[in-house]
Enzyme design. Structure first.
Site, PDB file in Angstrom:
ATOM      1  N   SER A  50      67.722  58.991  81.375  1.00 41.22           N
ATOM      2  CA  SER A  50      68.626  59.899  80.657  1.00 41.22           C
ATOM      3  C   SER A  50      68.061  60.373  79.330  1.00 41.22           C
ATOM      4  CB  SER A  50      69.983  59.235  80.438  1.00 41.22           C
ATOM      5  OG  SER A  50      69.825  58.101  79.623  1.00 41.22           O
ATOM      6  N   GLY A  51      66.975  59.742  78.881  1.00 46.83           N
ATOM      7  CA  GLY A  51      66.333  60.207  77.653  1.00 46.83           C
ATOM      8  C   GLY A  51      65.542  61.482  77.896  1.00 46.83           C
ATOM      9  N   PHE A  52      64.990  62.029  76.841  1.00 51.23           N
ATOM     10  CA  PHE A  52      64.267  63.295  76.974  1.00 51.23           C
ATOM     11  C   PHE A  52      63.039  63.132  77.883  1.00 51.23           C
ATOM     12  CE2 PHE A  52      65.788  65.036  72.608  1.00 51.23           C
ATOM     13  CZ  PHE A  52      67.000  65.366  73.173  1.00 51.23           C
ATOM     14  N   THR A  53      62.258  62.100  77.655  1.00 44.76           N
ATOM     15  CA  THR A  53      61.044  61.917  78.456  1.00 44.76           C
ATOM     16  C   THR A  53      61.406  61.570  79.897  1.00 44.76           C
ATOM     17  OG1 THR A  53      60.048  61.034  76.455  1.00 44.76           O
ATOM     18  CG2 THR A  53      58.821  60.759  78.498  1.00 44.76           C
ATOM     19  N   CYS A  73      52.268  60.635  71.459  1.00 45.23           N
ATOM     20  CA  CYS A  73      52.069  62.083  71.420  1.00 45.23           C
ATOM     21  C   CYS A  73      51.221  62.527  70.240  1.00 45.23           C
ATOM     22  CB  CYS A  73      53.400  62.819  71.445  1.00 45.23           C
ATOM     23  SG  CYS A  73      54.523  62.356  70.135  1.00 45.23           S
ATOM     24  N   ASN A 104      54.589  67.714  73.249  1.00 44.62           N
ATOM     25  CA  ASN A 104      54.669  66.259  73.123  1.00 44.62           C
ATOM     26  C   ASN A 104      55.329  65.608  74.326  1.00 44.62           C
ATOM     27  OD1 ASN A 104      57.026  67.633  72.001  1.00 44.62           O
ATOM     28  ND2 ASN A 104      57.829  65.587  71.647  1.00 44.62           N
TER      29      ASN A 104
END
Lengths: 343, 343, 343, 343
Positions: A9-12, A144, A307
């Site tokens: 559920s995180g961005f990555t 990143c 990133n």
């Protein structure tokens, strides 16, 4: 091949779901999220609203071919045995296995729970470590900011222009996605928009990664600027003796000519003369370029990545492709948009 | 006092009109613009729509107490005699009189048409040159990137931490207003938004100004980032020997304690721990701060200004106030907004 | 199949080059640009720096299977015979063939040079005109603001909730890429960032397109807001009698259930409850959703597209796929990014 | 006069501190914040870093001439007796006393604890209620979206062009500062940048305010767009009969000619032809303009304010000036910047 994402559920994690969903060899077997368990993936990631996949609890890992762990630092080292039980290949996107020795964990992090595994883990960046990736079963994606810096500096080391005792200043500019999906006060739109905000002016953790893999102590400062995706490293380099543009072109061509995910942008014409994060947003491409001053004593190297792609999820899939013997570029063909915001 | 603005339809010219209009001692006697002659000032500057003033032709200069010239580089050196005939005090905001000797004009610009006047002109930055401003009749405002850099570095020179032979890297981030009101493809919103765009990676003109006034050759690189107003200089400094935080605080307090337009922001709490361009947008304030690495060998100095205020129009009015014997801070009391975009 | 792009240095032209380059059935045979002839495509479009293709003069058209014309309004109607000589299928992205009759050209444009061709041209929007596209040899992509509006309103007409005599207000918000690559003063970053800028408050050309294809005169106003890609239409609709949420869901499902490029977003959970341009940036997806007020008398419909994809280049490729008998979704699989800026 | 701010660490509270600090008649006697008690005001508001004032606990109210309450909805109605004990004039910036009758509190809020005070409170908007402000001791500032809408529509009602039974659609675009300083996931820069995000598509609380003060039920929808400060209302108005541009100019001039904080912007030349939030950022000015369609049946009215100034803190100080018999414009002379971001 069946692929799962832990911490989806995180961005990555969302970026991994997106890449797996359109990857020609992968299918998304499982996406875990404690917070959003049983909700659709589209609840957290609107670009995946059409996907008929729901988040599951991370305690219930299915058996897969490859597991991508996109959890906060410290989680993977605790759960690594379970991850490896569930998958033939584990690709970790946290800092937990990214450094080869335990000392920097003691200095920059809170130590390490499983130091004996650091030897087993392979650093994911193919431009630096391609030869060790085939067949690897534990791969650790780079940070990143470190990735942006290494992509800029690597040819200078590989081709003898730097050897590690020179002065190198790396001034990084990054977007807000680097901070993750949490959303504290400092991350709010009203406070974060339009900033040039220094953080960790000295002592940033990614220093350690650059030191380990390039063998040089860089003076390293990171600034948050107004973009969402993107990391741009400006490396101010002072070689011991004079260098020529020809030397530099030779070095960068020598290292990157055959790399599928490197684009040189070094003072050509048009609006975008140098590497630009927004030109690579959404893609796994690193743009790299340089300039030399009149005295031939100072080199300024520019490097730009997304990133969330080259700097994490894209790098992870790239390394997994190599580790699993798939076509390197599979699922990573998107080349970026124009025009586009970074925001 | 009667004040006029030559080149009033540009961004800096509009800022001068705004400052003069609300200045307790000045009245806006004339605002010239060839392109917009006879149109209202509000046609070019929507924040001044309520002003009942029309642009006039620059060929028709009225007699005033102070004339601010906000024309492109090269124009003032051609028209300087007319400007001085029209006004007791001329404050030039271009590069034309900002350097004390002719050599850098030959190296960085297209030479100089009136080199004999360079001796007469006073550099406007009060923190550097306050003692020579009272009674001056030709004042030249500094360049915005140079001003940001000098504001950050000056205390290190004034207090003996640097003496001019050290390595100093200055990495500047600037907003789009620096490019002026002209437009053009590279300046368009679609191309310019979200960028981290290097320009003049080496050989930037403002190097010369820093070299002249601080006596040091800095490695200087400027990047365009996504803000409208603002210039932020990150100065990576390597003193010859170790320094302490106490030394640094002593230096910055020593130089700036009584300065009305300097705010220290050096690692305190809250969201804005270091200098931030958006916190000074619209104001004449320079924010300055620093950090020291663990080895006490590297100092990172941050400096943030509004390029159109402290970096040009505000600096010009500040210097004019001093030159004319007015209260220094008159007309410059605005302290910035929160929250606000830079954009 | 060989595909060419006429007017390839503009924003829409670059988007076509990108889509063709990664399309499984197309190869980019030619990209014309008078201004950039002989320069690489990457000179204008940094995301395509890796492409080994140079712009050619538009006077030298090669024979291809499909020609996409991305020229300013008025150019295609002048050169249409040459385009059709060069290609079996011409897809025009200007307004030149987008309206079925000559009257609106007289009212909203400068008349029409080739009115006899208006009957031959097919409107590209598959959700409205799919049945007429197979085998077509002249296809005209819709306007971006009209497309956003039609995508939002179409199910209400197809399913009898509106019949054309109701009051409909359409308030559109668009990004800066809609203005093209030219870069005048109003388009500059400093003037264009952060705006809510009304333009054509009444009498916008896309009114005509909505009137022609939906049979209703809408009250239509467009605002420029701070994004690069994206058009969002908010349609305030007042049906003659009360409607229920069930009626509305029935209508939208009825029209869009099997559409590959429509995503419903209608008040669900998470951060993105309604259609959002930035969630579809780079994709051919239209997001559509609605709300109903307490009295069941007012419907608010939201529709979001990427103006350069669903609103032009993506719609054009989609229609070409259908016209040529290729898989509809070929080359258009990208689903958007999260998080991402619009800028 | 001594002035205090309760709830001073929020965005509106900080704006009040800024205005009071530079107001010619006020001094900032107290700024309360439970969360930041004992920290400097600059900790929360970087533009006020130079102020030597610390937040105090809200339980310890000092006796002042005027108290501004910038607390969340519901707090003032609970603490109003304490506020009134501490100050001769209380200006409340929440919704607690802004509506004249209890019914809308029951419908749109959670009811009202002190309905008997609603009669005593005066609505702060001087353009609507100036005659009742002198000598008032309880003043309630309007909601920002309602203020933008009322400023646009008021002249049409005051001059007989609308009488309350017409169709009026109000489509508002607002910046992120409206959401307050709290942060949260939806407010994060990565999620909030570049949005056109509908919220409360129907049933927004500010509907009630417009209904109460203009006597019309508007169809009201609010969108978050990418700016920090600013609210822009586009009002689509359908009068019962045809109107002329002359009628409209007569109405707007009639209502606003002598208003110190209204600027007309109605289709003139230059880049900013209509009201623009970024042109008024930081100022108490409302910009208002309109267009009429060809049929003379539809009027589109545009209105732009800074939500933190004319939409809250500026309106509050303006009303306090009138209530206390001070020069109306005191402390509110700032006219906005150009160029500037809204972000």
């Amino acid at each position: 091949m069946r692929a799962s994402v832990v911490g989806a559920s995180g961005f990555t994690g969302g970026e991994l779901c997106r890449l797996i969903d359109t990857h020609p060899e992968f299918e998304l077997a499982q996406a875990t999220s404690r917070e959003y368990a049983n909700k659709t993936v589209g609840h957290a990631h609107p670009n995946l609203r059409h996907l008929d996949v729901r988040f599951s609890e991370p305690s219930d890992l299915e058996s897969v071919d490859v597991l991508f762990a996109a959890t906060p630092h410290g989680v993977s080292m605790e759960h690594i045995d379970g991850f490896r039980d569930a998958a033939d290949l584990v690709v970790d996107l946290s800092a937990d296995f990214r450094l080869p020795s335990v000392e920097p964990y003691d200095e920059y992090y809170d130590g390490h729970a499983r130091p004996e595994l650091l030897d087993e883990a392979e650093y994911a960046l193919p431009e630096l470590n391609r030869e060790n990736l085939p067949g690897a079963d534990l791969v650790a994606a780079g940070g990143c900011n470190a990735t942006a810096s290494i992509m800029g500096l690597l040819p200078l080391f590989e081709n003898g222009i730097l050897d590690g005792d020179e002065r190198v200043v790396v001034d990084v500019k990054v977007g807000s996605s680097e901070g993750g999906a949490g959303g504290g006060r400092a991350a709010s739109h009203a406070e974060r928009s339009g900033v040039v905000r220094p953080y960790a002016p000295t002592g940033h953790r990614h220093e350690a990664e650059i030191a380990e893999y390039l063998g040089i102590d860089v003076a390293f400062t990171v600034h948050a600027v107004d973009m969402i995706r993107g990391a741009s490293a400006t490396c101010h380099v002072f070689p011991d003796g004079p260098v020529s543009k020809g030397d530099l072109w030779g070095a960068y061509r020598g290292s990157y000519e055959d790399e599928p995910f490197v684009r040189m942008a070094s003072g050509g014409g048009g609006v975008y003369r140098y590497p630009e994060p927004k030109a690579v947003a959404g893609s796994n491409v690193a743009e790299v370029g340089f300039e030399l001053d009149r005295s031939n004593r100072r080199v300024v190297v520019f490097s730009a990545i997304d990133n969330m792609m080259k700097g994490s999820a894209g790098q992870a899939v790239h390394a997994a492709n190599i580790a699993l013997g798939i076509e390197e570029t599979a699922g990573l063909e998107f080349t970026g948009l124009h025009p586009v915001g970074a925001p």
